[in-house]
Motif scaffolding. Structure first.
Motif, short mmCIF file in Angstrom:
data_model
loop_
_atom_site.label_atom_id
_atom_site.label_comp_id
_atom_site.label_asym_id
_atom_site.label_seq_id
_atom_site.Cartn_x
_atom_site.Cartn_y
_atom_site.Cartn_z
N GLY A 76 0.79 -1.23 0.00
CA GLY A 76 0.00 0.00 0.00
C GLY A 76 0.82 1.28 0.00
O GLY A 76 0.28 2.36 -0.15
N HIS A 77 2.13 1.17 0.16
CA HIS A 77 2.99 2.35 0.17
C HIS A 77 3.18 2.86 -1.26
O HIS A 77 3.27 2.08 -2.19
CB HIS A 77 4.34 2.01 0.80
N ARG A 78 3.23 4.19 -1.40
CA ARG A 78 3.45 4.84 -2.70
C ARG A 78 4.62 5.80 -2.58
O ARG A 78 4.88 6.34 -1.51
CB ARG A 78 2.20 5.60 -3.13
N TRP A 79 5.30 6.04 -3.68
CA TRP A 79 6.40 7.00 -3.71
C TRP A 79 6.56 7.55 -5.12
O TRP A 79 6.04 7.00 -6.08
CB TRP A 79 7.70 6.35 -3.24
N THR A 80 7.26 8.66 -5.20
CA THR A 80 7.52 9.30 -6.49
C THR A 80 8.95 9.78 -6.53
O THR A 80 9.43 10.37 -5.57
CB THR A 80 6.57 10.50 -6.70
N GLU A 81 9.63 9.51 -7.62
CA GLU A 81 10.95 10.07 -7.86
C GLU A 81 10.79 11.18 -8.89
O GLU A 81 10.21 10.96 -9.95
CB GLU A 81 11.92 9.02 -8.38
N ILE A 82 11.30 12.35 -8.54
CA ILE A 82 11.25 13.51 -9.43
C ILE A 82 12.65 13.74 -9.96
O ILE A 82 13.61 13.82 -9.19
CB ILE A 82 10.77 14.76 -8.67
N HIS A 83 12.77 13.83 -11.27
CA HIS A 83 14.05 14.10 -11.93
C HIS A 83 13.90 15.43 -12.65
O HIS A 83 13.11 15.54 -13.59
CB HIS A 83 14.38 13.00 -12.94
N THR A 84 14.64 16.44 -12.20
CA THR A 84 14.55 17.76 -12.84
C THR A 84 15.70 18.63 -12.36
O THR A 84 16.45 18.24 -11.46
CB THR A 84 13.20 18.45 -12.53
N ALA A 85 15.82 19.81 -12.93
CA ALA A 85 16.80 20.79 -12.47
C ALA A 85 16.29 21.38 -11.14
O ALA A 85 15.08 21.47 -10.92
CB ALA A 85 16.99 21.90 -13.50
N VAL A 86 17.19 21.78 -10.28
CA VAL A 86 16.84 22.30 -8.95
C VAL A 86 15.77 23.39 -8.99
O VAL A 86 14.80 23.33 -8.22
CB VAL A 86 18.11 22.77 -8.20
N PRO A 87 15.85 24.40 -9.87
CA PRO A 87 14.84 25.46 -9.85
C PRO A 87 13.41 24.99 -10.17
O PRO A 87 12.45 25.68 -9.86
CB PRO A 87 15.31 26.45 -10.92
N ASN A 88 13.27 23.82 -10.77
CA ASN A 88 11.96 23.31 -11.16
C ASN A 88 11.29 22.46 -10.08
O ASN A 88 10.11 22.14 -10.20
CB ASN A 88 12.07 22.46 -12.43
N LEU A 89 12.00 22.08 -9.05
CA LEU A 89 11.48 21.12 -8.08
C LEU A 89 10.16 21.55 -7.45
O LEU A 89 9.22 20.77 -7.40
CB LEU A 89 12.52 20.83 -6.99
N SER A 90 10.07 22.78 -6.98
CA SER A 90 8.84 23.21 -6.30
C SER A 90 7.64 23.18 -7.26
O SER A 90 6.54 22.80 -6.86
CB SER A 90 9.01 24.59 -5.67
N ALA A 91 7.84 23.55 -8.51
CA ALA A 91 6.73 23.54 -9.48
C ALA A 91 6.27 22.11 -9.75
O ALA A 91 5.07 21.85 -9.83
CB ALA A 91 7.14 24.23 -10.77
#
Length: 96
Positions: free
Chosen positions: A39-54
């Protein structure tokens, strides 16, 4: 420090093959979401640092709009962040 594979559940340690991937057409971000049988979920985000919050805000909004985060996104070297307990749901066509 050892980096754990993106398909390993950090709750129970099992490997999951249930991965959902999204890639920006402009090559500015990618998201890989996993779900485990526990039941656990996770997400890996791959992007440039300035884009992380968006990208994180877009994920919290249920991946709306479907084309990706609104606003200017920057290029640059990508980094990887893993967010536990958050994962986008694949969009299914009506009638499926």
């Amino acid at each position: 420090m050892r980096q754990q594979a993106g398909n390993i559940c950090r709750r129970c340690g099992r490997s999951s093959e249930e991965l959902f991937q999204m890639l920006d057409n402009g090559g500015r971000w990618a998201v890989v979401a996993g779900a485990c049988t526990c039941g656990h979920r996770w997400t890996e985000i791959h992007t440039a640092v300035p884009n992380l919050s968006a990208v994180r805000r877009w994920l919290r909004q249920g991946c709306q709009p479907p084309d990706g985060p609104v606003g200017p996104m920057q290029g640059g070297p990508w980094q990887t962040w893993r967010v536990e307990g958050l994962g986008p749901e694949p969009v299914h066509s009506p009638g499926r």
